[in-house]
Design a protein around this motif. Structure first.
Motif, mmCIF file in Angstrom:
data_model
loop_
_atom_site.group_PDB
_atom_site.id
_atom_site.type_symbol
_atom_site.label_atom_id
_atom_site.label_comp_id
_atom_site.label_asym_id
_atom_site.label_seq_id
_atom_site.Cartn_x
_atom_site.Cartn_y
_atom_site.Cartn_z
ATOM 1 N N PHE A 43 0.867 -1.185 0.000
ATOM 2 C CA PHE A 43 0.000 0.000 0.000
ATOM 3 C C PHE A 43 0.896 1.224 0.000
ATOM 4 C CE2 PHE A 43 -3.003 2.880 2.379
ATOM 5 C CZ PHE A 43 -3.956 2.939 1.372
ATOM 6 N N ASN A 44 0.717 2.129 -0.943
ATOM 7 C CA ASN A 44 1.672 3.239 -1.034
ATOM 8 C C ASN A 44 1.224 4.489 -0.269
ATOM 9 O OD1 ASN A 44 -0.342 4.155 -2.778
ATOM 10 N ND2 ASN A 44 1.112 5.163 -4.133
ATOM 11 N N GLN A 45 0.067 4.370 0.442
ATOM 12 C CA GLN A 45 -0.403 5.556 1.146
ATOM 13 C C GLN A 45 -0.338 5.361 2.668
ATOM 14 O OE1 GLN A 45 -3.744 7.216 -1.222
ATOM 15 N NE2 GLN A 45 -3.698 5.201 -2.130
ATOM 16 N N GLN A 46 -0.844 6.365 3.367
ATOM 17 C CA GLN A 46 -0.676 6.366 4.812
ATOM 18 C C GLN A 46 -1.740 5.522 5.524
ATOM 19 O OE1 GLN A 46 -1.162 9.238 2.882
ATOM 20 N NE2 GLN A 46 1.024 9.215 2.544
ATOM 21 N N PRO A 82 7.344 1.627 -4.731
ATOM 22 C CA PRO A 82 6.287 2.327 -5.458
ATOM 23 C C PRO A 82 5.317 1.348 -6.121
ATOM 24 C CG PRO A 82 8.477 3.013 -6.219
ATOM 25 C CD PRO A 82 8.673 1.863 -5.292
ATOM 26 N N GLN A 83 4.183 1.865 -6.562
ATOM 27 C CA GLN A 83 3.128 0.993 -7.107
ATOM 28 C C GLN A 83 3.625 0.123 -8.258
ATOM 29 O OE1 GLN A 83 -0.392 3.310 -7.966
ATOM 30 N NE2 GLN A 83 -0.990 3.313 -5.838
ATOM 31 N N ARG A 84 4.440 0.692 -9.119
ATOM 32 C CA ARG A 84 4.930 -0.077 -10.267
ATOM 33 C C ARG A 84 5.599 -1.378 -9.797
ATOM 34 N NH1 ARG A 84 6.354 0.930 -15.577
ATOM 35 N NH2 ARG A 84 5.676 3.072 -15.491
ATOM 36 N N VAL A 159 -11.141 12.990 -6.217
ATOM 37 C CA VAL A 159 -11.074 13.688 -7.503
ATOM 38 C C VAL A 159 -9.783 14.487 -7.483
ATOM 39 C CG1 VAL A 159 -12.336 15.153 -9.117
ATOM 40 C CG2 VAL A 159 -13.580 13.981 -7.300
ATOM 41 N N ARG A 160 -9.034 14.385 -8.546
ATOM 42 C CA ARG A 160 -7.710 15.019 -8.559
ATOM 43 C C ARG A 160 -7.761 16.416 -9.157
ATOM 44 N NH1 ARG A 160 -3.981 10.317 -8.068
ATOM 45 N NH2 ARG A 160 -2.232 11.561 -8.806
ATOM 46 N N SER A 161 -7.004 17.321 -8.541
ATOM 47 C CA SER A 161 -6.882 18.692 -9.033
ATOM 48 C C SER A 161 -5.407 19.078 -9.000
ATOM 49 C CB SER A 161 -7.684 19.642 -8.148
ATOM 50 O OG SER A 161 -9.071 19.431 -8.342
ATOM 51 N N ILE A 179 4.121 19.331 -14.166
ATOM 52 C CA ILE A 179 3.237 18.808 -13.128
ATOM 53 C C ILE A 179 3.453 17.303 -12.998
ATOM 54 C CG2 ILE A 179 0.806 18.495 -12.433
ATOM 55 C CD1 ILE A 179 1.679 21.437 -12.394
ATOM 56 N N ARG A 180 3.739 16.884 -11.776
ATOM 57 C CA ARG A 180 3.938 15.444 -11.563
ATOM 58 C C ARG A 180 2.605 14.710 -11.808
ATOM 59 N NH1 ARG A 180 1.355 11.439 -8.115
ATOM 60 N NH2 ARG A 180 2.543 9.581 -8.558
ATOM 61 N N ILE A 181 2.708 13.610 -12.533
ATOM 62 C CA ILE A 181 1.537 12.772 -12.798
ATOM 63 C C ILE A 181 1.895 11.317 -12.468
ATOM 64 C CG2 ILE A 181 0.355 14.124 -14.602
ATOM 65 C CD1 ILE A 181 2.168 12.239 -16.471
ATOM 66 N N ALA A 202 7.022 8.551 -8.898
ATOM 67 C CA ALA A 202 6.320 7.917 -7.771
ATOM 68 C C ALA A 202 5.812 8.984 -6.811
ATOM 69 C CB ALA A 202 7.261 6.961 -7.048
ATOM 70 N N GLN A 203 4.740 8.645 -6.112
ATOM 71 C CA GLN A 203 4.120 9.605 -5.194
ATOM 72 C C GLN A 203 5.090 10.098 -4.110
ATOM 73 O OE1 GLN A 203 -0.125 9.397 -3.555
ATOM 74 N NE2 GLN A 203 1.051 8.159 -2.137
ATOM 75 N N SER A 204 5.936 9.199 -3.642
ATOM 76 C CA SER A 204 6.827 9.558 -2.539
ATOM 77 C C SER A 204 7.887 10.596 -2.944
ATOM 78 C CB SER A 204 7.532 8.307 -2.018
ATOM 79 O OG SER A 204 8.218 7.688 -3.075
ATOM 80 N N GLU A 219 -0.697 16.860 -9.008
ATOM 81 C CA GLU A 219 -2.165 16.800 -9.134
ATOM 82 C C GLU A 219 -2.590 15.594 -8.324
ATOM 83 O OE1 GLU A 219 -3.861 14.336 -11.626
ATOM 84 O OE2 GLU A 219 -1.931 13.383 -11.276
ATOM 85 N N ASN A 220 -3.495 15.832 -7.405
ATOM 86 C CA ASN A 220 -3.955 14.730 -6.571
ATOM 87 C C ASN A 220 -5.230 15.130 -5.839
ATOM 88 O OD1 ASN A 220 -3.913 12.162 -5.300
ATOM 89 N ND2 ASN A 220 -1.676 12.196 -5.361
ATOM 90 N N ASN A 221 -5.779 14.190 -5.087
ATOM 91 C CA ASN A 221 -6.959 14.515 -4.277
ATOM 92 C C ASN A 221 -6.512 15.248 -3.013
ATOM 93 O OD1 ASN A 221 -6.474 12.506 -2.030
ATOM 94 N ND2 ASN A 221 -6.524 11.116 -3.772
ATOM 95 N N PRO A 246 -9.920 5.388 -10.316
ATOM 96 C CA PRO A 246 -9.988 4.452 -9.191
ATOM 97 C C PRO A 246 -8.646 3.804 -8.857
ATOM 98 C CG PRO A 246 -10.764 3.392 -11.179
ATOM 99 C CD PRO A 246 -10.434 4.803 -11.561
ATOM 100 N N ASP A 247 -8.563 3.296 -7.652
ATOM 101 C CA ASP A 247 -7.458 2.411 -7.260
ATOM 102 C C ASP A 247 -8.012 1.001 -7.275
ATOM 103 O OD1 ASP A 247 -5.457 4.270 -6.783
ATOM 104 O OD2 ASP A 247 -6.156 4.663 -4.750
ATOM 105 N N TYR A 248 -7.160 0.043 -7.571
ATOM 106 C CA TYR A 248 -7.606 -1.347 -7.587
ATOM 107 C C TYR A 248 -6.907 -2.152 -6.505
ATOM 108 C CZ TYR A 248 -9.346 -0.193 -12.240
ATOM 109 O OH TYR A 248 -10.006 0.380 -13.283
HETATM 110 C C1 GCU Z 1 -3.671 8.667 -5.068
HETATM 111 C C2 GCU Z 1 -4.060 7.294 -5.501
HETATM 112 C C3 GCU Z 1 -2.871 6.378 -5.466
HETATM 113 C C4 GCU Z 1 -1.754 6.959 -6.246
HETATM 114 C C5 GCU Z 1 -1.445 8.354 -5.825
HETATM 115 C C6 GCU Z 1 -0.395 8.977 -6.717
HETATM 116 O O1 GCU Z 1 -3.316 8.649 -3.766
HETATM 117 O O2 GCU Z 1 -5.061 6.829 -4.659
HETATM 118 O O3 GCU Z 1 -3.195 5.127 -5.993
HETATM 119 O O4 GCU Z 1 -0.610 6.207 -6.111
HETATM 120 O O5 GCU Z 1 -2.589 9.137 -5.838
HETATM 121 O O6 GCU Z 1 -0.591 10.092 -7.135
HETATM 122 O O7 GCU Z 1 0.599 8.332 -6.991
#
Ligand code: GCU
Length: 341
Positions: A43-46, A82-84, A159-161, A179-181, A202-204, A219-221, A246-248
């Protein structure tokens, strides 16, 4: 860097210490012949993220309902990389599950890119209805089985902005802004159509990326923006609302196939409950995230999103030139019409 080394070490330990599919067995007194399969989840989030909370509840439920046969061990904060990389760990069976964005899964089956188009869904209810409809996503979720995994469910991810050190009120404001994507071709193109320059990473790495001016923003929620304190380096959050993606929760194919029909049914039922719970938790937590950001001095602005929608329209047209993608796209749009009625 230190975190990276730690992740690599942890992954090596996991790979050495595990039986198949990232699952290890515990002993317990639950009547399941003393064996619990503990499924490792990347899981890459908190731990404060609604998805983490829903996964913990899911773990408790399946543990009880399978008489202790299964539970989850969720590794948060990108501890397993990271997710990858976490998708690769699930593919090889080094771990059993991971939560990853649609953006990453489109690298395995391009058709997923349709579901990650900017301004695709009219509302979160629309998105939710699409992902609950097996006639829309059922086959798609199983389409990655040859790659060693399948999608169990989709979690709402806000929703990302766009955020940066200046407000974005129109597409021209994004000109030249890096802009990081997330790491997908669809995201690169999305940002180009919107007027900016998409930089996949990567998000981190976002916080230090903005801090050291490698990128101009992200850009993120609001939950990620606030939890990861990105506002400390980019204090203008502009509600472009361009992406509801979505996240899966993905699962190793062999692990899933090894479950009894009864346990699989329990998994399927409880994952649907967890999906609904996550949406509810999200609705509450996002308000707290906005408050935290406001208290920290963030300036929220509200651009006319029709300007951005007009810019990405040709992108939708381009993607739907492929007849298969068009079929999926039309189903998604048709679902939206049923929600409006
Ligand atoms: C959100 C999303 C994650 C993603 C992250 C990102 O948090 O839920 O799945 O990894 O954004 O921007 O990397």
């Amino acid at each position: 860097m230190k975190k990276r080394i730690l992740s690599v070490l942890l992954v090596i330990i996991l790979m050495l210490g595990l039986s198949a599919c990232g699952a290890k067995t515990d002993t317990n007194n639950s009547g399941n012949k003393g064996k619990t399969t503990v499924i490792k989840v990347a899981f890459n989030q908190q731990v404060t993220n609604p998805q983490y909370k829903a996964l913990q509840e899911f773990s408790d439920k399946i543990y009880k309902r399978t008489n202790g046969a299964y539970k989850l061990d969720v590794y948060a904060n990108e501890l397993l990389g990271p997710q990858r990389e976490s998708v690769e760990l699930v593919q090889t069976g080094a771990i059993g599950m991971a939560v990853v964005s649609n953006s990453l899964i489109e690298n395995f089956n391009k058709e997923f890119s349709v579901l990650g188009l900017p301004y695709l869904y009219d509302s979160k209810e629309h998105q939710n209805a699409v992902f609950k409809d097996k006639s829309i996503v059922g086959d798609l979720f199983k389409s990655t089985r040859d790659e060693g995994f399948e999608v169990l469910t989709s979690f709402h991810a806000g929703v990302r902005s766009v955020y940066s050190d200046k407000p974005v009120t129109k597409p021209a404001d994004l000109k030249g802004l890096k802009i990081r994507i997330m790491e997908s071709d669809t995201n690169v193109q999305m940002m180009k159509y919107m007027g900016g320059v998409g930089t996949p990473m990567a998000q981190s790495e976002v916080y230090t990326g903005v801090q050291s001016h490698i990128i101009d923003g992200g850009e993120n929620n609001e939950i990620i923006y606030s939890n990861m304190k990105h506002f400390e380096v980019a204090k203008y959050y502009s509600y472009t609302l361009h992406l509801m993606i979505p996240d899966y929760l993905i699962i190793n194919r062999d692990l899933y196939d090894s479950m009894s029909t009864e346990n699989k049914t329990i998994f399927d039922e409880e994952i649907q409950n967890a999906t609904d719970r996550e949406l509810k938790i999200w609705a509450v937590d996002v308000k707290d995230a906005i408050k935290t950001a406001k208290d920290a001095g963030v300036i929220f602005s509200y651009p006319d999103i029709n300007l951005f929608k007009a810019e990405v329209k040709p992108f939708h047209e381009k993607v739907t030139q492929n007849p298969e993608y068009k079929e999926l796209y039309d189903k998604v749009k048709a679902k939206g019409e049923t929600i409006k009625k």
